[in-house]
Motif scaffolding. Structure first.
Motif, PDB file in Angstrom:
ATOM      1  N   GLU A  21       0.826  -1.202   0.000  1.00  0.00           N
ATOM      2  CA  GLU A  21       0.000   0.000   0.000  1.00  0.00           C
ATOM      3  C   GLU A  21       0.864   1.257   0.000  1.00  0.00           C
ATOM      4  O   GLU A  21       0.592   2.221  -0.715  1.00  0.00           O
ATOM      5  CB  GLU A  21      -0.934   0.009   1.214  1.00  0.00           C
ATOM      6  CG  GLU A  21      -1.909   1.164   1.214  1.00  0.00           C
ATOM      7  CD  GLU A  21      -2.959   1.063   2.305  1.00  0.00           C
ATOM      8  OE1 GLU A  21      -3.773   2.002   2.414  1.00  0.00           O
ATOM      9  OE2 GLU A  21      -2.964   0.056   3.046  1.00  0.00           O
ATOM     10  N   ALA A  22       1.939   1.241   0.810  1.00  0.00           N
ATOM     11  CA  ALA A  22       2.845   2.385   0.846  1.00  0.00           C
ATOM     12  C   ALA A  22       3.518   2.589  -0.508  1.00  0.00           C
ATOM     13  O   ALA A  22       3.687   3.729  -0.964  1.00  0.00           O
ATOM     14  CB  ALA A  22       3.891   2.182   1.933  1.00  0.00           C
ATOM     15  N   GLN A  23       3.880   1.499  -1.143  1.00  0.00           N
ATOM     16  CA  GLN A  23       4.509   1.588  -2.465  1.00  0.00           C
ATOM     17  C   GLN A  23       3.560   2.209  -3.479  1.00  0.00           C
ATOM     18  O   GLN A  23       3.940   3.094  -4.259  1.00  0.00           O
ATOM     19  CB  GLN A  23       4.948   0.205  -2.930  1.00  0.00           C
ATOM     20  CG  GLN A  23       5.636   0.190  -4.280  1.00  0.00           C
ATOM     21  CD  GLN A  23       5.960  -1.223  -4.737  1.00  0.00           C
ATOM     22  OE1 GLN A  23       5.183  -2.143  -4.522  1.00  0.00           O
ATOM     23  NE2 GLN A  23       7.110  -1.394  -5.367  1.00  0.00           N
ATOM     24  N   GLU A  24       2.308   1.789  -3.457  1.00  0.00           N
ATOM     25  CA  GLU A  24       1.335   2.286  -4.424  1.00  0.00           C
ATOM     26  C   GLU A  24       1.035   3.769  -4.222  1.00  0.00           C
ATOM     27  O   GLU A  24       0.742   4.487  -5.180  1.00  0.00           O
ATOM     28  CB  GLU A  24       0.053   1.464  -4.318  1.00  0.00           C
ATOM     29  CG  GLU A  24       0.221   0.012  -4.789  1.00  0.00           C
ATOM     30  CD  GLU A  24      -0.986  -0.849  -4.478  1.00  0.00           C
ATOM     31  OE1 GLU A  24      -1.898  -0.365  -3.760  1.00  0.00           O
ATOM     32  OE2 GLU A  24      -1.014  -2.011  -4.929  1.00  0.00           O
ATOM     33  N   GLU A  25       1.127   4.232  -2.981  1.00  0.00           N
ATOM     34  CA  GLU A  25       0.791   5.628  -2.701  1.00  0.00           C
ATOM     35  C   GLU A  25       2.004   6.550  -2.659  1.00  0.00           C
ATOM     36  O   GLU A  25       1.854   7.766  -2.491  1.00  0.00           O
ATOM     37  CB  GLU A  25       0.069   5.725  -1.343  1.00  0.00           C
ATOM     38  CG  GLU A  25      -1.305   5.090  -1.335  1.00  0.00           C
ATOM     39  CD  GLU A  25      -2.037   5.329  -0.024  1.00  0.00           C
ATOM     40  OE1 GLU A  25      -3.285   5.373  -0.054  1.00  0.00           O
ATOM     41  OE2 GLU A  25      -1.377   5.467   1.029  1.00  0.00           O
ATOM     42  N   LEU A  26       3.185   5.987  -2.801  1.00  0.00           N
ATOM     43  CA  LEU A  26       4.395   6.755  -2.520  1.00  0.00           C
ATOM     44  C   LEU A  26       4.539   7.992  -3.409  1.00  0.00           C
ATOM     45  O   LEU A  26       4.891   9.072  -2.933  1.00  0.00           O
ATOM     46  CB  LEU A  26       5.632   5.860  -2.669  1.00  0.00           C
ATOM     47  CG  LEU A  26       6.957   6.502  -2.282  1.00  0.00           C
ATOM     48  CD1 LEU A  26       6.936   6.921  -0.814  1.00  0.00           C
ATOM     49  CD2 LEU A  26       8.120   5.566  -2.541  1.00  0.00           C
ATOM     50  N   ARG A  27       4.282   7.871  -4.696  1.00  0.00           N
ATOM     51  CA  ARG A  27       4.528   8.995  -5.606  1.00  0.00           C
ATOM     52  C   ARG A  27       3.357   9.967  -5.669  1.00  0.00           C
ATOM     53  O   ARG A  27       3.553  11.138  -6.015  1.00  0.00           O
ATOM     54  CB  ARG A  27       4.848   8.470  -7.003  1.00  0.00           C
ATOM     55  CG  ARG A  27       6.125   7.639  -7.067  1.00  0.00           C
ATOM     56  CD  ARG A  27       6.471   7.264  -8.482  1.00  0.00           C
ATOM     57  NE  ARG A  27       6.742   8.455  -9.303  1.00  0.00           N
ATOM     58  CZ  ARG A  27       7.005   8.393 -10.616  1.00  0.00           C
ATOM     59  NH1 ARG A  27       7.013   7.223 -11.238  1.00  0.00           N
ATOM     60  NH2 ARG A  27       7.242   9.501 -11.294  1.00  0.00           N
ATOM     61  N   ASN A  28       2.163   9.473  -5.343  1.00  0.00           N
ATOM     62  CA  ASN A  28       0.983  10.327  -5.457  1.00  0.00           C
ATOM     63  C   ASN A  28      -0.003   9.905  -4.380  1.00  0.00           C
ATOM     64  O   ASN A  28      -0.829   9.020  -4.600  1.00  0.00           O
ATOM     65  CB  ASN A  28       0.372  10.216  -6.847  1.00  0.00           C
ATOM     66  CG  ASN A  28      -0.803  11.159  -7.059  1.00  0.00           C
ATOM     67  OD1 ASN A  28      -1.126  11.981  -6.201  1.00  0.00           O
ATOM     68  ND2 ASN A  28      -1.447  11.040  -8.208  1.00  0.00           N
ATOM     69  N   TYR A  29       0.083  10.542  -3.219  1.00  0.00           N
ATOM     70  CA  TYR A  29      -0.746  10.134  -2.089  1.00  0.00           C
ATOM     71  C   TYR A  29      -2.200  10.536  -2.305  1.00  0.00           C
ATOM     72  O   TYR A  29      -2.540  11.718  -2.364  1.00  0.00           O
ATOM     73  CB  TYR A  29      -0.217  10.747  -0.787  1.00  0.00           C
ATOM     74  CG  TYR A  29      -1.100  10.439   0.403  1.00  0.00           C
ATOM     75  CD1 TYR A  29      -1.201   9.132   0.887  1.00  0.00           C
ATOM     76  CD2 TYR A  29      -1.847  11.435   1.018  1.00  0.00           C
ATOM     77  CE1 TYR A  29      -2.029   8.840   1.963  1.00  0.00           C
ATOM     78  CE2 TYR A  29      -2.669  11.150   2.101  1.00  0.00           C
ATOM     79  CZ  TYR A  29      -2.762   9.842   2.563  1.00  0.00           C
ATOM     80  OH  TYR A  29      -3.576   9.546   3.622  1.00  0.00           O
ATOM     81  N   GLN A  30      -3.053   9.526  -2.474  1.00  0.00           N
ATOM     82  CA  GLN A  30      -4.502   9.704  -2.613  1.00  0.00           C
ATOM     83  C   GLN A  30      -4.878  10.815  -3.605  1.00  0.00           C
ATOM     84  O   GLN A  30      -5.794  11.608  -3.364  1.00  0.00           O
ATOM     85  CB  GLN A  30      -5.120   9.969  -1.237  1.00  0.00           C
ATOM     86  CG  GLN A  30      -4.973   8.778  -0.295  1.00  0.00           C
ATOM     87  CD  GLN A  30      -5.857   8.852   0.917  1.00  0.00           C
ATOM     88  OE1 GLN A  30      -6.570   9.828   1.138  1.00  0.00           O
ATOM     89  NE2 GLN A  30      -5.835   7.804   1.725  1.00  0.00           N
ATOM     90  N   GLY A  31      -4.124  10.873  -4.711  1.00  0.00           N
ATOM     91  CA  GLY A  31      -4.484  11.771  -5.795  1.00  0.00           C
ATOM     92  C   GLY A  31      -4.182  13.242  -5.569  1.00  0.00           C
ATOM     93  O   GLY A  31      -4.656  14.091  -6.343  1.00  0.00           O
ATOM     94  N   ILE A  32      -3.376  13.582  -4.563  1.00  0.00           N
ATOM     95  CA  ILE A  32      -3.101  14.997  -4.316  1.00  0.00           C
ATOM     96  C   ILE A  32      -1.974  15.525  -5.200  1.00  0.00           C
ATOM     97  O   ILE A  32      -1.685  16.725  -5.193  1.00  0.00           O
ATOM     98  CB  ILE A  32      -2.758  15.259  -2.841  1.00  0.00           C
ATOM     99  CG1 ILE A  32      -1.441  14.557  -2.444  1.00  0.00           C
ATOM    100  CG2 ILE A  32      -3.891  14.824  -1.941  1.00  0.00           C
ATOM    101  CD1 ILE A  32      -0.982  14.918  -1.044  1.00  0.00           C
ATOM    102  N   GLY A  33      -1.302  14.622  -5.959  1.00  0.00           N
ATOM    103  CA  GLY A  33      -0.261  15.056  -6.875  1.00  0.00           C
ATOM    104  C   GLY A  33       1.110  15.190  -6.266  1.00  0.00           C
ATOM    105  O   GLY A  33       2.017  15.748  -6.878  1.00  0.00           O
ATOM    106  N   ALA A  34       1.282  14.683  -5.062  1.00  0.00           N
ATOM    107  CA  ALA A  34       2.580  14.744  -4.390  1.00  0.00           C
ATOM    108  C   ALA A  34       2.737  13.520  -3.502  1.00  0.00           C
ATOM    109  O   ALA A  34       1.762  12.867  -3.105  1.00  0.00           O
ATOM    110  CB  ALA A  34       2.710  16.021  -3.557  1.00  0.00           C
ATOM    111  N   SER A  35       3.982  13.229  -3.174  1.00  0.00           N
ATOM    112  CA  SER A  35       4.294  12.104  -2.302  1.00  0.00           C
ATOM    113  C   SER A  35       4.041  12.467  -0.849  1.00  0.00           C
ATOM    114  O   SER A  35       4.132  13.637  -0.448  1.00  0.00           O
ATOM    115  CB  SER A  35       5.758  11.706  -2.486  1.00  0.00           C
ATOM    116  OG  SER A  35       6.148  10.779  -1.487  1.00  0.00           O
TER     117      SER A  35
END
Length: 361
Positions: A21-35
């Motif tokens: 889950e952390a890997q999937e969200e690392l580059r773009n946390y919940q669609g906010i456009g940033a890590s």
């Protein structure tokens, strides 16, 4: 990674689901456009993580509104100093239960701040057994009683906690927090480095009863004052954002595994599996801790000779077993089986130890 078994003592294993889950969200946390590594600790995205993690801890530990949950830095080692800086005031004595390496370090730091007293010690048992805590002699001028619930190096754990009456009870739970149900309301302060049961290194959980804050002197530096961090909701300075994020993922995972009670059942099964191998080896393996003090988190043992231990360590590493070499100050074997370590990994280790004995016993 399928053939790797992580028994590291800390930082310890994390669940595969949490890492994914952390890997999937690392580059773009919940669609906010940033890590998550880039966002402000004042942002709504981080505040949601921060306050959810605090609430989950309180819910799983059954804590009332009388308690505050803090996310601090410096590991448990900083808490060794912060506790006496905040509460060991002039004219008071701090009581310590000395049951091993980490409680000893906490006691040593407190001696630099003020007067201390060892209420119970495991020295006569070479710290392989928890001292008797049922009848502690606690002077009325005692500032607090401090103990360590699980000593990782020799693998011993408190089965029950002392009644300290009106004197605040403070506990270092770095290696067994949320691994079993406890009556958390008996404690005035609980602290734990996250890197064993709750996430990666970098954040320390501190749980403090609000009434205890009345004892904190106004003269200590703000960054070292529990009152400061409570008043600023752990946002006085930049918190360890990514580590708190990982703790929150880990807390959600624990909830999905049946909560603290579910963890306790799993941890008991894992520990019993490994201790059974040790106890039925005919002396080929020897558990280090007294049976009445054995830890469910750190299974410590030796093999039949130094030569056999060297051979066993080599073969373990060849087979993908990580972190089984004991602490550098002790030199034995240690299987750290924290919350995230799967039962299947413990079964693989138990089977390997049994098979190794058949070949070499």
């Amino acid at each position: 990674m399928a053939n790797t078994y992580n028994f590291n003592a800390g930082p310890g294993a994390l669940p595969a689901e949490v890492l994914q889950e952390a890997q999937e969200e690392l580059r773009n946390y919940q669609g906010i456009g940033a890590s998550i590594l880039e966002i402000s600790h004042r942002s709504k995205a981080y505040e949601g993580i921060h306050y959810e993690a605090q609430q989950l801890i309180k819910e799983m530990m059954g804590l009332s509104s009388d308690y505050e949950v803090l996310f601090l830095y410096g590991g448990a080692s900083l808490q060794f100093s912060m506790v006496p800086i905040n509460f060991l005031t002039e004219g008071k004595i701090a009581g310590y239960v000395h049951c091993g390496t980490w409680s000893g370090k906490a006691w040593q730091e407190a001696q630099k701040i003020g007067q201390t007293l060892v209420l119970a010690s495991g020295e006569k048992q070479s710290y392989k057994q928890m001292p008797d805590l049922s009848n502690l002699n606690i002077p009325k001028e005692m500032a607090y009683v401090h103990l360590t619930s699980n000593e990782t190096i020799d693998g011993i754990q408190c089965r029950s906690f002392p009644d300290t009456g009106h004197v605040p009870l403070i506990v270092d739970m770095s290696s067994d927090i949320l691994s079993r149900p406890i009556e958390a309301s008996r404690f005035s302060l609980i602290y734990a480095g996250a890197q064993k049961n709750l996430g990666p290194a970098g954040v320390t959980i501190v749980i403090v009863r609000r009434s205890l804050l009345e004892r904190v002197p106004e003269t200590i530096p703000g960054i070292l004052s529990y009152r400061t961090h409570v008043n600023h909701h752990s946002l006085y300075s930049t918190p360890p954002v990514f580590s708190v994020y990982m703790v929150n993922l880990m807390l959600r995972w624990i909830v999905n595994q049946g909560g603290v009670q579910g963890m306790a059942v799993r941890n008991q099964q894992k520990a019993e599996l490994l201790y059974h191998v040790l106890d039925n080896s005919g002396g080929f393996y020897k558990g280090l801790a007294y049976k009445d003090s054995r830890s469910m988190m750190n299974v410590t043992f030796r093999a039949s000779s130094p030569e056999m231990e060297n051979k066993l360590l080599v073969e373990l590493e060849q087979e993908g077993f990580m972190g089984l070499k004991g602490h550098r100050d002790a030199g034995h074997f240690r299987a750290s089986i924290y919350n995230a370590v799967p039962y299947e990994h413990c079964k693989a280790l138990a089977d390997f130890l049994t098979e190794f004995q058949k070949r070499n016993g």
